[in-house]
Design a protein around this motif. Structure first.
Motif, PDB file in Angstrom:
ATOM      1  N   GLY A  39     -51.939 -22.082  90.209  1.00  0.00           N
ATOM      2  CA  GLY A  39     -50.935 -22.791  91.025  1.00  0.00           C
ATOM      3  C   GLY A  39     -49.633 -22.918  90.264  1.00  0.00           C
ATOM      4  N   MET A  40     -48.550 -22.414  90.828  1.00  0.00           N
ATOM      5  CA  MET A  40     -47.248 -22.500  90.164  1.00  0.00           C
ATOM      6  C   MET A  40     -46.268 -23.269  91.048  1.00  0.00           C
ATOM      7  SD  MET A  40     -46.921 -18.558  88.858  1.00  0.00           S
ATOM      8  CE  MET A  40     -46.086 -18.936  87.326  1.00  0.00           C
ATOM      9  N   HIS A  41     -45.322 -23.936  90.398  1.00  0.00           N
ATOM     10  CA  HIS A  41     -44.277 -24.632  91.139  1.00  0.00           C
ATOM     11  C   HIS A  41     -42.922 -24.175  90.614  1.00  0.00           C
ATOM     12  CE1 HIS A  41     -41.872 -28.448  92.183  1.00  0.00           C
ATOM     13  NE2 HIS A  41     -41.886 -27.618  93.207  1.00  0.00           N
ATOM     14  N   ALA A  42     -42.078 -23.687  91.501  1.00  0.00           N
ATOM     15  CA  ALA A  42     -40.729 -23.261  91.162  1.00  0.00           C
ATOM     16  C   ALA A  42     -40.695 -22.488  89.849  1.00  0.00           C
ATOM     17  CB  ALA A  42     -39.803 -24.486  91.099  1.00  0.00           C
ATOM     18  N   PRO A  43     -41.454 -21.400  89.735  1.00  0.00           N
ATOM     19  CA  PRO A  43     -41.510 -20.663  88.475  1.00  0.00           C
ATOM     20  C   PRO A  43     -40.208 -19.914  88.215  1.00  0.00           C
ATOM     21  CG  PRO A  43     -42.675 -19.435  90.165  1.00  0.00           C
ATOM     22  CD  PRO A  43     -42.234 -20.721  90.797  1.00  0.00           C
ATOM     23  N   THR A  44     -39.900 -19.726  86.959  1.00  0.00           N
ATOM     24  CA  THR A  44     -38.756 -18.882  86.630  1.00  0.00           C
ATOM     25  C   THR A  44     -39.183 -17.444  86.841  1.00  0.00           C
ATOM     26  OG1 THR A  44     -39.462 -18.630  84.366  1.00  0.00           O
ATOM     27  CG2 THR A  44     -38.052 -20.507  84.855  1.00  0.00           C
ATOM     28  N   SER A  45     -38.209 -16.585  86.826  1.00  0.00           N
ATOM     29  CA  SER A  45     -38.493 -15.168  87.018  1.00  0.00           C
ATOM     30  C   SER A  45     -39.430 -14.675  85.922  1.00  0.00           C
ATOM     31  CB  SER A  45     -37.165 -14.403  87.002  1.00  0.00           C
ATOM     32  OG  SER A  45     -37.362 -13.087  87.396  1.00  0.00           O
ATOM     33  N   ASP A  46     -39.231 -15.169  84.688  1.00  0.00           N
ATOM     34  CA  ASP A  46     -40.055 -14.712  83.557  1.00  0.00           C
ATOM     35  C   ASP A  46     -41.501 -15.163  83.708  1.00  0.00           C
ATOM     36  OD1 ASP A  46     -37.857 -13.560  82.574  1.00  0.00           O
ATOM     37  OD2 ASP A  46     -37.467 -15.069  81.016  1.00  0.00           O
ATOM     38  N   GLU A  47     -41.672 -16.442  84.063  1.00  0.00           N
ATOM     39  CA  GLU A  47     -43.033 -16.957  84.242  1.00  0.00           C
ATOM     40  C   GLU A  47     -43.784 -16.120  85.268  1.00  0.00           C
ATOM     41  OE1 GLU A  47     -42.354 -21.774  83.405  1.00  0.00           O
ATOM     42  OE2 GLU A  47     -42.081 -20.930  85.406  1.00  0.00           O
ATOM     43  N   LEU A  48     -43.096 -15.802  86.361  1.00  0.00           N
ATOM     44  CA  LEU A  48     -43.754 -15.066  87.429  1.00  0.00           C
ATOM     45  C   LEU A  48     -44.055 -13.637  86.986  1.00  0.00           C
ATOM     46  CD1 LEU A  48     -44.716 -15.930  90.146  1.00  0.00           C
ATOM     47  CD2 LEU A  48     -42.644 -15.059  91.154  1.00  0.00           C
ATOM     48  N   GLU A  49     -43.172 -13.055  86.175  1.00  0.00           N
ATOM     49  CA  GLU A  49     -43.391 -11.688  85.700  1.00  0.00           C
ATOM     50  C   GLU A  49     -44.683 -11.617  84.884  1.00  0.00           C
ATOM     51  OE1 GLU A  49     -42.199  -8.934  86.366  1.00  0.00           O
ATOM     52  OE2 GLU A  49     -40.531  -9.635  87.578  1.00  0.00           O
ATOM     53  N   GLU A  50     -44.883 -12.656  84.070  1.00  0.00           N
ATOM     54  CA  GLU A  50     -46.084 -12.716  83.229  1.00  0.00           C
ATOM     55  C   GLU A  50     -47.345 -12.711  84.101  1.00  0.00           C
ATOM     56  OE1 GLU A  50     -46.927 -15.864  79.892  1.00  0.00           O
ATOM     57  OE2 GLU A  50     -44.756 -15.503  80.102  1.00  0.00           O
ATOM     58  N   VAL A  51     -47.334 -13.575  85.101  1.00  0.00           N
ATOM     59  CA  VAL A  51     -48.476 -13.649  86.009  1.00  0.00           C
ATOM     60  C   VAL A  51     -48.663 -12.315  86.714  1.00  0.00           C
ATOM     61  CG1 VAL A  51     -49.392 -14.808  88.062  1.00  0.00           C
ATOM     62  CG2 VAL A  51     -48.153 -16.110  86.330  1.00  0.00           C
ATOM     63  N   ALA A  52     -47.531 -11.744  87.164  1.00  0.00           N
ATOM     64  CA  ALA A  52     -47.590 -10.470  87.888  1.00  0.00           C
ATOM     65  C   ALA A  52     -48.252  -9.405  87.023  1.00  0.00           C
ATOM     66  CB  ALA A  52     -46.185 -10.045  88.309  1.00  0.00           C
ATOM     67  N   ALA A  53     -47.917  -9.422  85.742  1.00  0.00           N
ATOM     68  CA  ALA A  53     -48.494  -8.433  84.828  1.00  0.00           C
ATOM     69  C   ALA A  53     -50.002  -8.637  84.720  1.00  0.00           C
ATOM     70  CB  ALA A  53     -47.837  -8.551  83.449  1.00  0.00           C
ATOM     71  N   ALA A  54     -50.416  -9.889  84.609  1.00  0.00           N
ATOM     72  CA  ALA A  54     -51.845 -10.182  84.430  1.00  0.00           C
ATOM     73  C   ALA A  54     -52.649  -9.783  85.669  1.00  0.00           C
ATOM     74  CB  ALA A  54     -52.033 -11.671  84.139  1.00  0.00           C
ATOM     75  N   PHE A  55     -52.015  -9.882  86.886  1.00  0.00           N
ATOM     76  CA  PHE A  55     -52.794  -9.620  88.103  1.00  0.00           C
ATOM     77  C   PHE A  55     -52.329  -8.370  88.857  1.00  0.00           C
ATOM     78  CE2 PHE A  55     -53.396 -14.089  87.201  1.00  0.00           C
ATOM     79  CZ  PHE A  55     -54.752 -14.253  87.399  1.00  0.00           C
ATOM     80  N   ASP A  56     -51.487  -7.566  88.255  1.00  0.00           N
ATOM     81  CA  ASP A  56     -51.023  -6.321  88.887  1.00  0.00           C
ATOM     82  C   ASP A  56     -50.369  -6.564  90.246  1.00  0.00           C
ATOM     83  OD1 ASP A  56     -51.930  -4.619  86.868  1.00  0.00           O
ATOM     84  OD2 ASP A  56     -53.985  -4.691  87.681  1.00  0.00           O
ATOM     85  N   LEU A  57     -49.465  -7.524  90.315  1.00  0.00           N
ATOM     86  CA  LEU A  57     -48.811  -7.805  91.602  1.00  0.00           C
ATOM     87  C   LEU A  57     -47.691  -6.796  91.841  1.00  0.00           C
ATOM     88  CD1 LEU A  57     -48.612 -11.686  91.272  1.00  0.00           C
ATOM     89  CD2 LEU A  57     -50.458 -10.274  92.195  1.00  0.00           C
TER      90      LEU A  57
END
Lengths: 325, 325, 325, 325, 325
Positions: A39-57
Motif C-alpha cells: 500500500g502506497m500513499h502519494a509516492p514519489t516517482s522514484d519510490e514507484l519506480e522501485e516498486v515497478a522494478a520489483a513487480f515488472d509493472l
C-alpha cells in the motif's frame, strides 16, 4: 511513501523477517497461493519506480499512477491488471466534494495500491479484510473487492450529503424569503458533474468483474462485485436524479423571482396611488380661482385632509378587494 | 512545401546521398524494414501530385489532403491508410481557438504527413521520436503514434485554456458587478462546439488502433494508442462538462439579471417615495384655504420642512426594516 | 414477522400438522411438485437469518432483504432467484406517493416473500391465487407472477392518481387566477422521478420472464408475464408523458406570469395617467400669473374640474380603443 | 417529360437510330455491358407508366415516384433498386431553402431518374459524367454516384448559405441595436429541420453503398461513395451545430432583452428623478406660509431655479458615479 | 356487435346459407385456402367470448380486446397473431384529436377485427379490399395490410391537420397582436404526445411485417407493408418536427412578451415625461416669490403654456430621434 506491505497466505498475514521496504525479497519469498499487498500513499516517482522494478509493472501504467488526474479505467498489461478509481469525500466545513485517486496493480501474486489525495485511506479496508479470513483467502481479487467496496461506499456517503444539500436548496427556493439560490445550485451542479466523472466510467470495469469475465479476477468473487455494482448503479441514479431536481428547482427559482417582481410591482403602484391621489386633491385646492367655495368654509382645510385620507382608504380597500394586493 | 524527409532504419535516420526532394529515388533505396517519412506543410496541388506519384497514393485521398476542412477520419485504400486529424491551438491574444489539419498517408514503407494551418508543427514530434530509437523502430506505426500523441496533447492544452476561460466566466457571472456575460458564453460555446468536431470523430480510429485491429498498425503499439485514446476521452469529457457548466452559468446569468432588476425596481420605488411624499406635504401647504392655522405659525415653514424630512426618514427606516431594501 | 406460510400441492393449500413457524420441518415435508410459500413483513435480521438457514439463502441476498432501499433487480445465486421490487402507493390525504419494497427468494420448492413498508400487502394476492388452482399449479412461478402483477397494478393506480394531479395543475396554470403553481409542479416532478426509479429497472427482469429465458421460471407462464410487462410499459410511458407535460405546463406558467406582469404594467400606467394629467391641470391653475383670465371666470373652478374629468375620460377611452387596456 | 435518354457502352454514349422516346426498342438494342439512362422531369402518371412498362418497374415504386414528398430511402424490388433523394437549393431572393426530389430506378442495364421541383437539374451531372469515360464505364453505379454526388453537393451549398445566415443573426443578436431576432431564428430553425429531413435518412443508404454491401452497386465504386458519405456527414454535423448555435443565440437574445429592459428602467428612473426633485422644490416654494424668508429675497427666484438645477446636476453625477447609469 | 362477417375464397366473398352470426358453423364450412373475416364494433364481453370460443382465442388476448386502452403491440399465441392498433381522427369542431382502438386476431383461416371508439370504421377498407381480388387472394395478410394501411392513412390526415394548427400558431406568435399563445401550444403538444403514443410502438410490428419475418404474414406482402411502414415513419418524423417547432415557437412567444413589455415600458415612460415636465413648469410658476418677473408679463400665462407645449414637443422629438420610441 509505502504505508504498509505484507504477505498473505490462505487469508492470514504471514509474519516476515525481511524489511517491509525490501519488496523484491518479499516477492521472492512468496510461495504458491501467497500474495503481497503493498500500500502506497502519494509516492514519489522514484519510490514507484522501485516498486515497478520489483513487480515488472508496465511503464505506461506506472506513469499514469504517478501523475494523478486519470480517468477511472481498467487496463491489462500482459498478466497485470491496472485499475484506476476516483475517490470522493465530502468536506462538511466547506460543503464541498473533494477528489482523490486510487490505482491498483493486480498480478497473480501481488496487489499494489497507490493512493493520491487526503481522503479514501485504505487502512480500514485492510484491517477489515484481515478480519475476514474466508474472503481474504480468495487472494488479490479479495483486495480488489475490498478497495472497490470502500470507494463505492464513499460515493454513497457523498451522494447522501448532496441529497441533504439539495433538500436545503429546495427549502430555500420555496421559502418566502428573497434568496438568491442560483450560486448554490450552480455549485451543486458542478459537484454532481464531478461525481459523475468518477462514477460513470467505473460501471464498465465493475460490471465486467461482476460477470466474472475478467481474467485475473476470481469468478467466485462475482456475487460480491455484483453487490458493489449495485451500489454504484444506485449512486449513479441518485446523481442523475439530483441533477434533474436541481434543474427543476432552478426553474422554480426563476418563476419565484418573476412572481415576486410582479407582486412588488403591484405593491409599488398601490403605494404610489395612495400618495398621488391626495397630491391631486392638494393641487386642486391650490388653484387660484376667484370663486372656490370650499376655500372659504370654516372647516375647508379639515374637509380637504379628510378627502385625502378618505380616497386613499377607499383605494386601499379597492385594491384588497380586487385581489390586486 | 516539403519540410523534411528521411529514411529510417531500425529506429535511426539513415544518411542519404540523394536529394531529399527526389522522393522516388528515396523510396527505391528503401530496403526491407526501412521506411521514409516525408513531412509537408501546406503543399500546393502540384507538390502533392508529385509525392502521390512516387508513393502510388489514391487520387480521392490526395484530393482530400489538398483542400483542408475535412472531418477527422480513417480510411483504407488498398495497402495505404489515410488518416485525417484536426489540430487545435489557443491564441492567447484573442482568447480564441484556431484549427488546422494533419493528413497522414501510411504505407508499409512510408509515412507522408501533410499539415495545414499555422499551429501543430511536427518538427518537435520528429525530433522527439528520433531520440527514442526503441519506439521509432516500430516503423510507420511509431510515426502515427507520435503524431496522434502530439495532436491530442494539443487538445488537452486547449481544453485547459478553456477551463480557465470558463472559470473567469463563472467569477463574472457570480460577481456583484453588472456584467453582460452572454456574448462571452456564446463564444465559448462556439469554441467548444468546434473542439467537439475535432475530438469526437477521432475516437473511433484511435480506439481501433488501441484494439490493434487496424491492418498496417503494429499490434505491439496498442498500449501506446490506448494511452492516447485515454487522453482523448478525458478531453472529450472535459468538453462536454464545460458545455454543461456554461449552460448552467448562462441560466444563473439570466437569474441574476432578473434578481437585479427586481432589486433595482425596489430601490427606484423607495427613492420615488422619498420625493413624492414631501411633494404631497408641500402640496397640502400650498392649498389656498382661508383657515389653515399652520400657515400663520411663527415656525410653520420650519415645521413643514421637518415634517418632510421626518416622513422621508421614517419611510427609509421602514423600507430597511421590512427587507424591502 | 412471518405473516403466513403454507405448503402447496398441485395448486391447493396442504393442511399441515407442524407449526407454521417451523420452516425447516415444513420444507422437509415438501414432496416432489410441492412448494412452500413463506410471507414475511418487515422481518428482523434474526427472523430472516432463521429462514435463510432453513432454505440455504445466500448471505448477500439476505443482507439486501433486511435493509430495504435496494434497486429493483433480478439476481441468481446458484438455484435460487432473488427478485427485488419497489412497491408504490398513493396517500390521498397528502397527495403523496410512498414507497415500499418486496424481495422474493424463489427456489424450485419454495418462495419467500419479504415485504417492507406500509403498502403493498400480499394477503389479497395469496387469496386470489389460492382461488385459481390452475394458475397456482405452475408452482413458484405462479407466485412470482401474482406478486409482480399486484405490484404493477399498484403502479398503474399511482399513475392514474398522478394523471389527475397533473390535470389539476393544468387547470390551475390556465385559469385566470394569480396562482403560484411551481411548488406543485416541482413536487409532482419529484414523485414522477421516484416512480421512474421503481418502474424502469423492473423492465429488464420482467422482459426476461416474458421471453421465458429465466431458468427457474416456467416457460408456460410467459404470456402472463408478457401481460404484466405490457402494463409496466404503459405505466412507464405515462410517467414519461406526464413529465413532459409538466415541463410544458411549467413553461406556460412562466409565460402567464410574464403576460400578467405586462398587463398589470399597462393597467398601472393607465391608472397613473388618469391621476397625473389632472394634477398638471391643477398645477396650471395654481400658477401665480397676474393675467390668467380663467381664474376670474364665474364658473372657472367648475371649468377646471370638468377639464380634469374630461381629459381623464378621454384618456380612458383612448386606452380602451387602442388595445392598451 | 423525358429530358434525355441514351444508351452507354464502355463509358461512351452510343449513337442510336431509334426514336429517343421509344424506350422499349432502346432497351431491346441494349447489349451485354451496355445500359440505358432515361432522365425525366416532373413526369405525368401516364408518362411514367409507359417507362414502367418498358423496364418492368414495380407498381408501388412507380406510385412513389409520381407523387413527390417521399422520405429519402433505398428499397429493392427483385433486381431493381429504388432510391429516393431530396434535393435542396437556396433561393437568395427570399433567404429560403426549397426542396425537390429525385427518384432513381437502377437495374442491371438501365437507370431511370425522375426529378421533381425546380432545382437540382441533372443535365450538368450527365455532361460531366460523359466527360469521364473511365468512371462512366462502371455502368449504372456510376450514374447513381454522379446523382448522389450532385445532390450532396447541393446540400453543402445550402449549408454554407445557412452558415452565413446564422453569422448574420449572431451579429444582430450581439449588436447594440434593439432588434427582434426571434422570427429570423425561428425561420432558420425551421429550415434546418427541413434540411435534417433530407440529410439524415440518406446516411444509411449511402453508408451501405460505401461498404459495397448493396447488390447491384459496383463494389469498386465504394471509395467514391465513401467520399460522398463523408460530405454528407460533414453537412449533417454542420446542421446539428448550427441548430445548437441558434439555440444559444436565442438564449443570448433573451438575455439581451432582459439586460436592455434593466438598463432602460434605470435610465427612466434617473430621468424621473431629474424632474421630480425640482418639482418638490417648486412645491416647497409654492407653500403659503406667512413666514418664508426666501420668498422675500431679492434673488429668491434665481436661488430656487439654481437649487433645482444644482440638485439635478448632483443627482446626475451621483448616478454616473455609482454605476447606475 | 358484429358489424359484418364473411368467408372469402381466392379473393372473392363466398355467398353463405348460414346465419352470419353463427360463427362456428361459418368456420367449419371454411375449406382450404378460404378464410373468415369477422368485423366487430365495441363488442360486449359476452359477444367476444362467443367469438373467442368459435376461434379458440387466448383468454389474455380476449381480455385485452374487451377493455380498450391498450398499447399498440403484436403478440403471438400459438398459431394466432394478436395485433393492437390505435386509431386517431381529428374533430374539426373542437380542433381536437380523438383516439380509438382496433384489435386484430389473425389465424391461418380467420381474421377477427374488434374496433372501439367512434372513428376508424373498417367498412370502407372491406369494400375496397373486396374490389381488389388479386390483393385479397393473399388471405388474412391482405386484411392485416388493409387495416394497417387505413389506420396509418388516418395518422397522416391527423398529422396534416396538426401541421395546419401549428402554422396558425406560428402566425399568431409572430403577429403584432397581443396574443396569449401558450394554452394553444400546450394543447397541441399534448395532442402530439398522444399521437406519439399511437405511432411509435407500431413501428416495430410493421417493420417486422415489412421484413417478412412474422410467421403467419405472407412474405409476398412485404413490399406493401414496407409502403405502410414508410408512411408511418413520415408521420413519426412530422410529429417530432412539429414538437420541435412548437418548442421554438413557444420560446419566440416568450421573447415577444419580453420585447413588448420593454416597448410598453418605454412608451409609458415617454408618456409620463410629457406630463411631468409641464407639471414642473406649472410648479415653478406657482411659487410665491415676491420677485418673479414673468408673473407680471402681459402674456406670461401664454408664455408658460407655450413653454409647456414646447418642452413636451422637444422631448417627443428627442425620443423619436434617439430610437427610444
Amino acid at each position: 511513501m509505502i504505508v504498509d506491505s505484507a504477505v498473505y497466505r490462505a487469508g492470514t498475514r504471514v509474519p516476515l523477517d525481511v524489511e517491509t521496504a525490501d519488496l523484491a525479497a518479499m516477492r521472492a519469498r512468496c510461495g504458491a497461493g501467497e500474495f503481497v499487498w503493498v500500500g502506497m500513499h502519494a509516492p514519489t516517482s522514484d519510490e514507484l519506480e522501485e516498486v515497478a522494478a520489483a513487480f515488472d509493472l508496465h511503464p505506461l501504467a506506472v506513469e499514469d499512477a504517478v501523475s494523478a488526474h486519470q480517468r477511472p479505467k481498467l487496463e491489462r498489461y500482459d498478466e497485470t491488471l491496472f485499475l484506476v478509481l476516483k475517490t470522493l469525500w465530502y468536506v462538511d466545513a466547506e460543503d464541498a466534494v473533494e477528489t482523490g485517486e486510487i490505482c491498483l496493480f493486480v498480478g497473480p501474486d501481488f496487489v499494489i495500491s497507490v493512493r493520491h489525495g487526503e481522503g479514501g485511506a485504505l487502512r480500514q479496508a485492510r484491517v477489515d479484510l484481515e478480519a475476514r479470513q474466508a474472503v481474504l483467502a480468495h487472494g488479490p481479487s479479495a483486495v480488489v473487492y475490498a478497495v472497490c467496496d470502500q470507494v463505492v461506499d464513499g460515493y454513497e456517503q457523498v451522494a447522501a450529503a448532496l441529497v441533504e444539500d439539495v433538500d436545503e436548496v429546495e427549502l430555500s427556493v420555496f421559502s418566502e424569503d428573497r434568496t438568491n439560490d442560483s450560486p448554490r445550485i450552480y455549485v451543486l451542479k458542478r459537484e454532481l458533474s464531478e461525481m459523475r466523472r468518477a462514477v460513470h466510467p467505473l460501471r464498465d470495469p465493475l460490471g465486467r468483474f461482476a460477470n466474472g469475465t475478467v481474467h485475473g479476477i476470481d469468478r467466485d468473487a462475482a456475487p460480491y462485485f455484483r453487490d458493489v455494482t449495485d451500489h454504484l448503479s444506485r449512486t449513479s441514479e441518485t446523481v442523475d436524479e439530483l441533477d434533474g431536481l436541481l434543474s427543476t428547482a432552478f426553474d422554480a427559482h426563476l418563476a419565484r423571482i418573476s412572481l415576486q417582481q410582479n407582486e412588488d410591482m403591484r405593491k409599488i403602484s398601490a403605494g404610489a396611488a395612495l400618495i398621488v391621489v391626495p397630491t391631486l386633491i392638494a393641487g386642486v385646492y391650490g388653484m387660484n380661482f376667484d370663486h372656490m367655495p370650499e376655500l372659504h368654509w370654516q372647516f375647508g382645510y379639515l374637509w380637504a385632509l379628510l378627502l385625502m385620507v378618505g380616497t386613499s382608504a377607499g383605494l386601499l380597500w379597492f385594491f384588497k378587494k380586487s385581489g390586486w394586493l
